[in-house]
Design a protein around this motif. Structure first.
Motif, short mmCIF file in Angstrom:
data_model
loop_
_atom_site.label_atom_id
_atom_site.label_comp_id
_atom_site.label_asym_id
_atom_site.label_seq_id
_atom_site.Cartn_x
_atom_site.Cartn_y
_atom_site.Cartn_z
N ASP A 196 31.00 44.15 52.30
CA ASP A 196 31.74 44.69 51.16
C ASP A 196 32.57 43.59 50.52
O ASP A 196 32.59 43.43 49.29
N LEU A 197 33.27 42.90 51.36
CA LEU A 197 34.19 41.88 50.85
C LEU A 197 33.43 40.78 50.11
O LEU A 197 33.78 40.41 48.99
N VAL A 198 32.38 40.30 50.71
CA VAL A 198 31.63 39.19 50.13
C VAL A 198 30.86 39.64 48.88
O VAL A 198 30.79 38.90 47.89
N ASP A 199 30.30 40.84 48.93
CA ASP A 199 29.44 41.28 47.82
C ASP A 199 30.22 41.85 46.65
O ASP A 199 29.85 41.67 45.50
N LYS A 200 31.29 42.59 46.91
CA LYS A 200 31.94 43.34 45.84
C LYS A 200 33.02 42.56 45.11
O LYS A 200 33.48 42.98 44.06
N TYR A 201 33.47 41.45 45.68
CA TYR A 201 34.54 40.68 45.02
C TYR A 201 34.00 39.33 44.57
O TYR A 201 33.15 38.73 45.24
N LYS A 202 34.54 38.89 43.44
CA LYS A 202 34.15 37.61 42.88
C LYS A 202 34.58 36.49 43.84
O LYS A 202 35.66 36.55 44.42
N SER A 203 33.76 35.48 43.98
CA SER A 203 34.16 34.37 44.86
C SER A 203 34.91 33.32 44.07
O SER A 203 34.75 33.17 42.86
N HIS A 204 35.77 32.61 44.75
CA HIS A 204 36.62 31.59 44.13
C HIS A 204 36.67 30.41 45.10
O HIS A 204 36.77 30.62 46.32
N THR A 205 36.58 29.21 44.58
CA THR A 205 36.58 28.01 45.44
C THR A 205 37.73 27.10 45.05
O THR A 205 37.96 26.85 43.86
N ILE A 206 38.45 26.62 46.04
CA ILE A 206 39.49 25.62 45.79
C ILE A 206 39.33 24.48 46.79
O ILE A 206 38.76 24.66 47.87
N THR A 207 39.83 23.32 46.39
CA THR A 207 39.96 22.23 47.35
C THR A 207 41.42 22.20 47.78
O THR A 207 42.32 22.11 46.94
N VAL A 220 37.53 35.19 48.63
CA VAL A 220 37.99 36.19 47.66
C VAL A 220 39.47 35.94 47.41
O VAL A 220 40.21 35.65 48.35
N LYS A 221 39.87 36.04 46.13
CA LYS A 221 41.30 35.89 45.86
C LYS A 221 42.06 37.06 46.48
O LYS A 221 41.71 38.22 46.23
N LEU A 222 43.11 36.77 47.23
CA LEU A 222 43.93 37.83 47.81
C LEU A 222 44.44 38.75 46.71
O LEU A 222 44.50 39.97 46.87
N ARG A 223 44.78 38.17 45.57
CA ARG A 223 45.27 38.95 44.43
C ARG A 223 44.26 40.01 44.01
O ARG A 223 44.62 41.16 43.78
N ASP A 224 42.98 39.62 43.89
CA ASP A 224 41.94 40.58 43.49
C ASP A 224 41.86 41.73 44.49
O ASP A 224 41.73 42.89 44.10
N LEU A 225 41.94 41.38 45.75
CA LEU A 225 41.83 42.40 46.79
C LEU A 225 43.02 43.37 46.72
O LEU A 225 42.84 44.59 46.73
N LEU A 226 44.22 42.81 46.60
CA LEU A 226 45.41 43.67 46.54
C LEU A 226 45.37 44.54 45.30
O LEU A 226 45.67 45.74 45.35
N GLU A 227 44.97 43.96 44.18
CA GLU A 227 44.92 44.74 42.94
C GLU A 227 43.89 45.86 43.03
O GLU A 227 44.13 46.97 42.55
#
Lengths: 480, 480
Positions: B161-172, B211-218
Motif C-alpha cells: 500500500d505504502l509503496v504503490d499508493k504514495y508518490k515516491s520522492h528521492t533526496i540525497t 514516501v514523504k511523511l507529509r503526504d502520509l500524514l495529510e
C-alpha cells in the motif's frame, strides 16, 4: 568637468581627479556613486558624512588619475552651498549621544551603549540601535500605499486597509545588524573589516505587532509562485534607487514574518520605519526593511546593492570588496549564534577601551557580569558560559529567557554571572563569554577563522579586560 | 536472588551484589536494565557485549552493596547457557573488519574507515556506518503493517500500500550520529565522554527514496493536530520496549522527511532498517528511526529513553548522567556544522593514532588532504579551511557539492586541499580543518567549551598530526 562614459566614471575631490570605474560595483552605498560622476565629491560627502573616515580617503586615493586645472576647486566649493539636503527631514535626535555611540550622522548609524542594552529585557524605542542606509523619508499617512505585486498583477492597500482588514500578530524578536561586532574583526594579519565600526550594540530586542506577511500574500494569491519576496523602502536616492532586500518564499510563508506597524505597543518611530517595516525574525537586520511600500513576489532576489553586493561573507582571500565575485556568494539570511558582555562597561566607546576599571558591589563583594545571547534562525540558547582563563575552564551564567516554541526563539536571552571579589586578581584579567544553542552550535574562539573583508557575522567569543578599581583594592588591603 | 521492590533493583555480577536503583533512569540502554533485576548480569552481558568495557565495570562497582553467598556464582554461570539470544537474527557481516572500526558487536555499532568515507560522494550500503541500539528484527514483508495513529484513531498500511499508493520522492542526505567524534571529547580536565567511542566515521551520505511523511500524514488527516510525530521501531526488547524517537510536527510536515524504502536505489538492507526507515534530513541520526512500524501523532515527544534521557547536551557541570535532570534539557534535533579530515588516514583506529606517517604523491610532489563537511538543519557549506599553524592562517579547500535548494542542503560536501611537499616540515606537524555554513556558523577550536558527559555534538576543529615518511625524506635528500 565632463563624464567620459567610454572612459569610465571620473570625479573630483579637492585638487584631485579620480577614475572610479572599477569601484562602482563595490561602492558600499550602491549605485548612488554614479550621481557624482563628472562632479566634485565635496557636495555629496557634505550630506553623506559617513564618508568622512580615513579608510574612505585612502580608498579614493588609489583611483587618482590627475589633478584639477587651476580655479576649478574654488568653483566646486561654491557649488556645494546650493545642493539639496536629502537628510533635512531626519528626525531630531535629542541627547542621542547619551544613549548611543554614534557611528555616522548621515545616514544615521548609532548603537546602544552596552549598559543600556542589558538594563531591560525589552529595548525601548529610544534605546534601540538605528541603522539607516539613507535619509529618513517623510510619509503622509493618508497618501501611503503598500503595493503588492508579482510579474502578472499589482494591487495596493492603504495603511488603514492593512491595519483594519488583517488580523494582528505580536512577536518578541531581537533585530541585529549583520555587522554587529565588526570592529573586533580588524586585525594586523588579515586586515581591516570595512564598514561601520560597530562594537556590541547593533542589536535590540522588542515586541513587534503587525500583519503576518503570509496572510497578506495568501489574501492576494501570491503564496503559490515565486521563489523570493522582495521588500523595497521609501528611502530612495534622487534617482529613485531605493533600499531593498529579499527573503526566500519559504521563510516569507513561515509563522512569524511581520509587516509591523507597532514597536513595544507604540506606532513605529520615524527612525524605525514609520509607518511600516518588515520584521524577519532570526535573520540579519538588513532584511527587515524599514519604510516598506513595495512587496514584489519574484523568482529573483532583490537586485539592490544590499542584497547582491553587500551583506555577504566574502572568502578570506578577498582583501578589497572590489576583487570579489559577489555572484558566487549567497546573500546572508539567518543569523549565527551570538553573545556579548555588556556590563561592566563604560560610557566611553567600547572599541577604544583597552582595560576597564571595575569595582565589586559594596554589599556582597561580588562583581556582576551581564550580557545578551541570541541563537540564529529561531534556535534557542541552551547555555552561556564565562571563562576567566581564556577558555580552559567555564562557568555557567544564569539565563533570563522567554518560553518560545521550538525553532521560533526570536527573542534574545539576557544572562548574569557573579564573580566573588576574592576570586578576582588584582592585575588586569580577561573575561570571555560564549553561548551555545540547543543544537550544539557555538561561537569560535577568535575571529581569525571567520574574518571577511566586509566584517559581517562576527560571533567570536567576546572578551573584555578588567582591572579592579584602586580604591577597592586599597580598602580591601586596609581591612586585612 | 530476589527482587526487593521497595528496596530497589538488585543484581549480581560474578561475586558481587549491586543495588542499581539510582542508576535505572540513566542506563544508556533504557529500561532494559530492569530485566536483570534480581538476576545475574553475566547472561545479559554475554548478549549485549557493548558492556564489556572498563567504564561499565567501574560504574557498576560504585553500586556494590555486598557479595553473593557461596555457590550462587556457579549456579548463575550454568544459567547463562539457556538464555535466548536476541541477536541470533542479526545479518552476517562479511569482512566487516575491513570496512569498519567495529565499536561493539551486540548491538552492532561500526563506523566507516576514513579513507573509504571520502572514496566516493555517495557512501555505498556496504560502507555505511551502522548504529544499532538493539538487535536487528526479522520482518516478514507480507505480514508487515505500518500503523499510523493519534489519540482518536488508528489506521494501518501494508508495505505494498505504502509503496504503490504514495508518490515516491528521492533526496540525497547525509545521516550522522550525534555521537560522531565523541572520542575526541575525552580530556583530563573535564573527564570522560560516555558512550560509543566514535572517531570521525559515524556518518554517511546516500540517496534515499521513499514516501514523504507529509503526504502520509495529510492522507490520514493527521497533519492538523499534534505537536510531535513519534516513530517506533521493530527493534524491541523482550518486554516489548522498542526503540523510539520523535520530531516536532513542523519538521514532520517539511518538504523532505521520508519514510524510506530504498537506499542508493536498492531495497534497504537489514542493518539499515529493512523494510522501512525514517530519514529526517539535517537532524541527528537518532531521529531517523530504522525498522519503523508505528507512527504516532501526539502532543508529547516519544517517551523512549533515547528521546528523554539520551541524545541531549547536558550541562558541563554534570560528570555522570545519573546526576542529570534530563527534563530541563531539550532533546537534540538539528545537527551543527561539522567537518573532518579523512585522508590521509590509516586502517588503524583513528582514536589510537598519535602521529600518522605520510608520503606525498610521487608525481606532483604534493600531499593531498581530503575530508567531509556538513551544515546542520539544511544549511549549505560555504567554505572549508585548512590551517597548518593551529589557526593563525587558513587556506581554502576545493569543494565538491550538490546544487541544493536554500535551507535544504542535506547532502554532505567533500573537500580537497593540496600541500606542496616543499611546504611540509620534516618534523611532525598538525593539520586542522574547519567549515563554515552560508550563515556564518562555524566550528569551535577545541571541545573544551562544548564538553558534555554524553559526548554529543562534538564539532570542534578536527586535527591530525602527520610526519613525512622517512623514505620520502631520504629520497628528497639524495636528490639535493
Amino acid at each position: 568637468m565632463q563624464r567620459f562614459h567610454s572612459l569610465g566614471y571620473w570625479l573630483a575631490y579637492k585638487d584631485g581627479v579620480y577614475d572610479v570605474s572599477s569601484f562602482v560595483e563595490n561602492h558600499p552605498g550602491g549605485k548612488q556613486i554614479l550621481k557624482t560622476a563628472g562632479k566634485a565629491l565635496e557636495s555629496c560627502w557634505k550630506i553623506f558624512t559617513i564618508h568622512q573616515i580615513d579608510h574612505v580617503y585612502e580608498t579614493l586615493e588609489q583611483y587618482r588619475i590627475g589633478n584639477l586645472p587651476k580655479g576649478e576647486r574654488e568653483a566646486n566649493e561654491k557649488h556645494q552651498e546650493t545642493v539639496l539636503d536629502l537628510f533635512q527631514y531626519d528626525p531630531e535626535r535629542v541627547n542621542a549621544n547619551e544613549t548611543f555611540f554614534i557611528r555616522s550622522q548621515r545616514p544615521f548609524n548609532a548603537e546602544t551603549k552596552p549598559n543600556l542594552l542589558v538594563s531591560s529585557f525589552l529595548t525601548s524605542v529610544e534605546n534601540f540601535y538605528v541603522r539607516n542606509h539613507m535619509h529618513v523619508p517623510v510619509v503622509n499617512i493618508n497618501e501611503f500605499k503598500l503595493e503588492i505585486r508579482n510579474e502578472k498583477s499589482s494591487r495596493s492597500l492603504s495603511y488603514d486597509d492593512l491595519v483594519d482588514k488583517y488580523k494582528s500578530h505580536t512577536i518578541t524578536s531581537a533585530v541585529q545588524c549583520a555587522g554587529n561586532r565588526r570592529a573586533a574583526m580588524n586585525n594586523e594579519h588579515q586586515g581591516a573589516a570595512l564598514g561601520t565600526q560597530w562594537y556590541v550594540g547593533a542589536i535590540g530586542n522588542a515586541r513587534w505587532t503587525g500583519v503576518k506577511l503570509r496572510d497578506l500574500l495568501e489574501s492576494f494569491g501570491l503564496d503559490k509562485e515565486g521563489k523570493h519576496v522582495q521588500f523595497w523602502g521609501l528611502d530612495c536616492d534622487t534617482s529613485q534607487r531605493c533600499y531593498g532586500a529579499s527573503i526566500p518564499m519559504e521563510k516569507a510563508l513561515s509563522e512569524d514574518v511581520l509587516l509591523a506597524y507597532e514597536m513595544n505597543g507604540e506606532l513605529l518611530s520615524s527612525d524605525h520605519g514609520y509607518p511600516l517595516r518588515v520584521i524577519v525574525p532570526g535573520t540579519i537586520g538588513a532584511r527587515s526593511v524599514k519604510w516598506v511600500n513595495r512587496i514584489i513576489v519574484s523568482d529573483k532576489e532583490a537586485d539592490s546593492h544590499w542584497q547582491m553586493s553587500d551583506y555577504k561573507i566574502l572568502p578570506p582571500s578577498i582583501k578589497e570588496p572590489q576583487q570579489a565575485d559577489f555572484d558566487r556568494v549567497p546573500a546572508l539570511q539567518e543569523s549565527n549564534v551570538q553573545s556579548a558582555i555588556c556590563s561592566p562597561s563604560s560610557d566611553e566607546d567600547g572599541n577604544k577601551i583597552k582595560v576597564l576599571s571595575v569595582k565589586p558591589n559594596d554589599k556582597d563583594k561580588r562583581l556582576t557580569v551581564k550580557g545578551y545571547a541570541l541563537g540564529g534562525g529561531g534556535r534557542a540558547i541552551q547555555n552561556v558560559q564565562i571563562s576567566l582563563d581564556h577558555g580552559k575552564t567555564w562557568f555557567q551564567a544564569e539565563l533570563e529567557q522567554l518560553a518560545q516554541p521550538h525553532m521560533r526563539a526570536w527573542s534574545w536571552t539576557l544572562w548574569t554571572y557573579h564573580i566573588n571579589a576574592s576570586d578576582i586578581p588584582s592585575k588586569p584579567f580577561d573575561i570571555v563569554c560564549r553561548a551555545m544553542d540547543t543544537h550544539g552550535n557555538t561561537q569560535p574562539d577568535t575571529p581569525l577563522g571567520i574574518w571577511n573583508v566586509r566584517g559581517v557575522m562576527n560571533n567570536a567569543w567576546h572578551k573584555i579586560t578588567l582591572q579592579i578599581d584602586d580604591s577597592f583594592l586599597k580598602k580591601a588591603k586596609e581591612l586585612k
